[in-house]
Write a protein that holds these residues in place. Sequence first.
Motif, short mmCIF file in Angstrom:
data_model
loop_
_atom_site.label_atom_id
_atom_site.label_comp_id
_atom_site.label_asym_id
_atom_site.label_seq_id
_atom_site.Cartn_x
_atom_site.Cartn_y
_atom_site.Cartn_z
N HIS A 135 28.68 44.66 50.00
CA HIS A 135 30.29 44.63 49.78
C HIS A 135 30.96 43.13 49.43
CE1 HIS A 135 34.29 46.03 49.45
NE2 HIS A 135 34.51 45.23 50.72
N ASP A 136 30.66 42.34 50.47
CA ASP A 136 31.57 41.19 50.55
C ASP A 136 30.96 40.15 49.47
OD1 ASP A 136 32.88 42.03 52.79
OD2 ASP A 136 31.82 40.61 54.17
N TYR A 195 27.01 50.74 42.62
CA TYR A 195 26.20 51.75 43.32
C TYR A 195 25.32 50.76 44.43
CZ TYR A 195 27.40 54.95 40.03
OH TYR A 195 28.06 55.70 38.93
N HIS A 196 25.41 50.82 45.71
CA HIS A 196 24.69 49.83 46.59
C HIS A 196 24.00 50.73 47.63
CE1 HIS A 196 28.32 46.91 46.01
NE2 HIS A 196 28.82 48.26 45.43
N VAL A 197 22.70 49.88 47.71
CA VAL A 197 21.66 50.71 48.61
C VAL A 197 22.08 50.18 50.28
CG1 VAL A 197 19.50 50.61 49.24
CG2 VAL A 197 19.79 50.70 46.77
N ASP A 198 22.71 49.06 50.24
CA ASP A 198 23.13 48.58 51.62
C ASP A 198 24.60 48.07 51.41
OD1 ASP A 198 23.63 47.66 54.11
OD2 ASP A 198 21.57 46.61 54.06
N GLU A 202 33.17 52.21 44.57
CA GLU A 202 32.10 51.75 45.19
C GLU A 202 31.45 52.47 46.10
OE1 GLU A 202 31.45 47.58 47.56
OE2 GLU A 202 33.10 48.17 47.54
N ILE A 203 30.04 52.91 45.29
CA ILE A 203 29.47 53.98 46.14
C ILE A 203 27.99 53.80 46.86
CG2 ILE A 203 28.33 56.34 45.44
CD1 ILE A 203 29.94 55.99 43.11
N GLY A 204 28.06 54.06 47.98
CA GLY A 204 26.73 53.54 48.90
C GLY A 204 25.48 54.88 48.36
N VAL A 205 24.31 54.62 48.13
CA VAL A 205 23.44 55.37 47.58
C VAL A 205 22.08 55.02 48.47
CG1 VAL A 205 24.34 55.64 45.36
CG2 VAL A 205 22.75 53.84 45.79
N PRO A 206 21.25 56.06 48.57
CA PRO A 206 20.12 55.89 49.49
C PRO A 206 18.96 55.00 48.38
CG PRO A 206 20.09 58.18 48.73
CD PRO A 206 21.37 57.60 48.34
N ALA A 207 19.05 55.16 47.21
CA ALA A 207 17.98 54.51 46.44
C ALA A 207 18.59 54.46 44.85
CB ALA A 207 16.48 55.20 46.35
N MET A 215 15.53 47.74 43.37
CA MET A 215 16.89 47.52 43.27
C MET A 215 17.89 47.83 44.57
SD MET A 215 17.65 49.26 39.48
CE MET A 215 19.35 49.09 39.33
N MET A 216 18.80 46.73 44.64
CA MET A 216 19.77 46.98 45.62
C MET A 216 21.18 47.29 45.26
SD MET A 216 17.77 46.74 48.53
CE MET A 216 19.00 46.39 49.84
N ILE A 217 21.57 47.02 44.03
CA ILE A 217 22.73 46.96 43.56
C ILE A 217 22.73 47.69 41.94
CG2 ILE A 217 22.95 44.66 42.54
CD1 ILE A 217 26.02 46.27 43.88
N GLU A 218 23.68 48.18 41.52
CA GLU A 218 23.85 48.71 40.20
C GLU A 218 25.17 48.60 39.75
OE1 GLU A 218 22.05 51.77 37.06
OE2 GLU A 218 21.47 52.19 39.10
#
Length: 135
Positions: A91-92, A83-86, A111-116, A122-125
Amino acid sequence: MSSLQYYNEPGAGQKHSDLCHYSQAVVVGDIVKCSGQGGWDNTGALDANDLHRQVELAFENVDRVLQTVGLRGWEDVYSIRSYHVDIRRSHDKFMEMLNRRIPGHRPIHTEIGVPALAFPQMMIEIEVEAYAGNN
Protein backbone atom coordinates in the motif's frame (compact mmCIF):
# COMPACT_ATOMS: atom_id res chain seq x y z
CA MET A 1 -16.10 -9.29 -35.52
CA SER A 2 -15.95 -6.23 -33.29
CA SER A 3 -15.08 -2.79 -34.61
CA LEU A 4 -13.26 -1.97 -31.37
CA GLN A 5 -9.55 -1.24 -31.55
CA TYR A 6 -7.29 -3.50 -29.46
CA TYR A 7 -3.65 -2.80 -28.62
CA ASN A 8 -0.59 -4.60 -27.29
CA GLU A 9 2.67 -2.92 -26.50
CA PRO A 10 5.75 -4.67 -27.86
CA GLY A 11 7.68 -6.88 -25.45
CA ALA A 12 5.90 -8.30 -22.42
CA GLY A 13 2.52 -6.95 -23.51
CA GLN A 14 2.56 -8.87 -26.77
CA LYS A 15 4.09 -11.92 -25.06
CA HIS A 16 1.27 -12.03 -22.48
CA SER A 17 -1.34 -11.41 -25.17
CA ASP A 18 -0.10 -14.41 -27.12
CA LEU A 19 0.29 -16.59 -24.02
CA CYS A 20 -3.05 -15.80 -22.37
CA HIS A 21 -5.30 -14.77 -25.29
CA TYR A 22 -6.11 -11.19 -24.29
CA SER A 23 -5.22 -7.62 -25.28
CA GLN A 24 -3.47 -5.00 -23.17
CA ALA A 25 -5.93 -2.22 -24.04
CA VAL A 26 -9.14 -1.52 -25.92
CA VAL A 27 -10.48 1.81 -27.13
CA VAL A 28 -14.22 2.29 -26.61
CA GLY A 29 -15.12 5.72 -27.98
CA ASP A 30 -13.15 8.25 -25.91
CA ILE A 31 -12.32 5.67 -23.22
CA VAL A 32 -9.25 3.44 -23.06
CA LYS A 33 -9.59 0.38 -20.85
CA CYS A 34 -6.28 -1.14 -19.86
CA SER A 35 -5.87 -4.76 -18.78
CA GLY A 36 -4.26 -5.34 -15.42
CA GLN A 37 -0.55 -4.63 -15.54
CA GLY A 38 1.78 -6.55 -13.28
CA GLY A 39 5.27 -5.81 -12.09
CA TRP A 40 7.11 -7.59 -14.87
CA ASP A 41 10.02 -6.26 -16.87
CA ASN A 42 9.86 -5.79 -20.64
CA THR A 43 10.61 -9.49 -21.21
CA GLY A 44 7.79 -10.57 -18.87
CA ALA A 45 10.09 -11.69 -16.05
CA LEU A 46 8.85 -11.21 -12.48
CA ASP A 47 11.00 -11.04 -9.34
CA ALA A 48 8.83 -12.57 -6.60
CA ASN A 49 11.32 -11.36 -3.97
CA ASP A 50 11.10 -7.63 -4.77
CA LEU A 51 7.60 -6.34 -4.07
CA HIS A 52 8.57 -2.65 -4.28
CA ARG A 53 10.20 -3.14 -7.68
CA GLN A 54 7.07 -4.94 -8.89
CA VAL A 55 5.00 -1.90 -7.89
CA GLU A 56 7.39 0.41 -9.78
CA LEU A 57 7.34 -1.79 -12.88
CA ALA A 58 3.54 -2.08 -12.82
CA PHE A 59 3.32 1.72 -12.91
CA GLU A 60 5.77 1.80 -15.83
CA ASN A 61 3.78 -0.87 -17.65
CA VAL A 62 0.55 1.12 -17.31
CA ASP A 63 2.35 4.13 -18.81
CA ARG A 64 3.75 2.05 -21.67
CA VAL A 65 0.38 0.53 -22.60
CA LEU A 66 -1.41 3.90 -22.52
CA GLN A 67 1.32 5.47 -24.64
CA THR A 68 1.01 2.61 -27.15
CA VAL A 69 -2.62 3.66 -27.63
CA GLY A 70 -1.52 7.28 -28.15
CA LEU A 71 -2.23 8.75 -24.72
CA ARG A 72 0.19 10.69 -22.53
CA GLY A 73 0.11 8.02 -19.80
CA TRP A 74 -0.97 8.33 -16.17
CA GLU A 75 -2.07 11.93 -16.74
CA ASP A 76 -5.08 10.66 -18.72
CA VAL A 77 -6.19 8.06 -16.13
CA TYR A 78 -9.50 8.69 -14.39
CA SER A 79 -10.06 5.29 -12.72
CA ILE A 80 -7.69 2.83 -10.99
CA ARG A 81 -8.25 -0.63 -9.56
CA SER A 82 -5.23 -2.13 -7.85
CA TYR A 83 -4.99 -5.73 -6.69
CA HIS A 84 -2.48 -6.55 -3.94
CA VAL A 85 -1.42 -10.00 -2.73
CA ASP A 86 0.08 -8.40 0.38
CA ILE A 87 -1.77 -5.10 0.70
CA ARG A 88 -0.14 -4.23 4.03
CA ARG A 89 3.32 -4.31 2.44
CA SER A 90 2.45 -2.78 -0.93
CA HIS A 91 0.00 0.00 0.00
CA ASP A 92 2.57 2.63 1.03
CA LYS A 93 4.77 2.00 -2.01
CA PHE A 94 1.71 2.16 -4.27
CA MET A 95 0.69 5.53 -2.79
CA GLU A 96 4.26 6.83 -3.12
CA MET A 97 4.31 5.89 -6.81
CA LEU A 98 0.87 7.40 -7.43
CA ASN A 99 1.93 10.68 -5.82
CA ARG A 100 5.18 10.68 -7.80
CA ARG A 101 3.53 9.92 -11.17
CA ILE A 102 0.56 12.28 -10.95
CA PRO A 103 1.00 14.65 -8.00
CA GLY A 104 -1.67 17.13 -9.13
CA HIS A 105 -4.19 14.58 -10.44
CA ARG A 106 -6.44 12.36 -8.30
CA PRO A 107 -8.30 9.63 -10.22
CA ILE A 108 -10.84 7.43 -8.47
CA HIS A 109 -9.19 4.35 -6.97
CA THR A 110 -10.27 1.05 -5.49
CA GLU A 111 -7.57 -0.99 -3.74
CA ILE A 112 -8.28 -4.69 -3.28
CA GLY A 113 -6.41 -7.38 -1.32
CA VAL A 114 -6.44 -10.74 -3.11
CA PRO A 115 -5.05 -14.20 -2.30
CA ALA A 116 -3.32 -14.64 -5.68
CA LEU A 117 -2.96 -13.19 -9.17
CA ALA A 118 -2.63 -14.73 -12.65
CA PHE A 119 1.07 -15.62 -12.41
CA PRO A 120 2.32 -17.17 -9.14
CA GLN A 121 5.14 -14.59 -8.77
CA MET A 122 2.80 -11.58 -9.18
CA MET A 123 2.31 -9.44 -6.08
CA ILE A 124 0.53 -6.43 -7.67
CA GLU A 125 -1.75 -5.75 -10.62
CA ILE A 126 -3.00 -2.34 -11.75
CA GLU A 127 -6.02 -1.91 -14.02
CA VAL A 128 -6.90 1.57 -15.30
CA GLU A 129 -9.32 3.46 -17.46
CA ALA A 130 -8.25 6.63 -19.24
CA TYR A 131 -9.93 9.42 -21.17
CA ALA A 132 -8.73 9.80 -24.75
CA GLY A 133 -10.94 12.77 -25.70
CA ASN A 134 -8.20 15.30 -25.00
CA ASN A 135 -5.78 13.68 -27.45
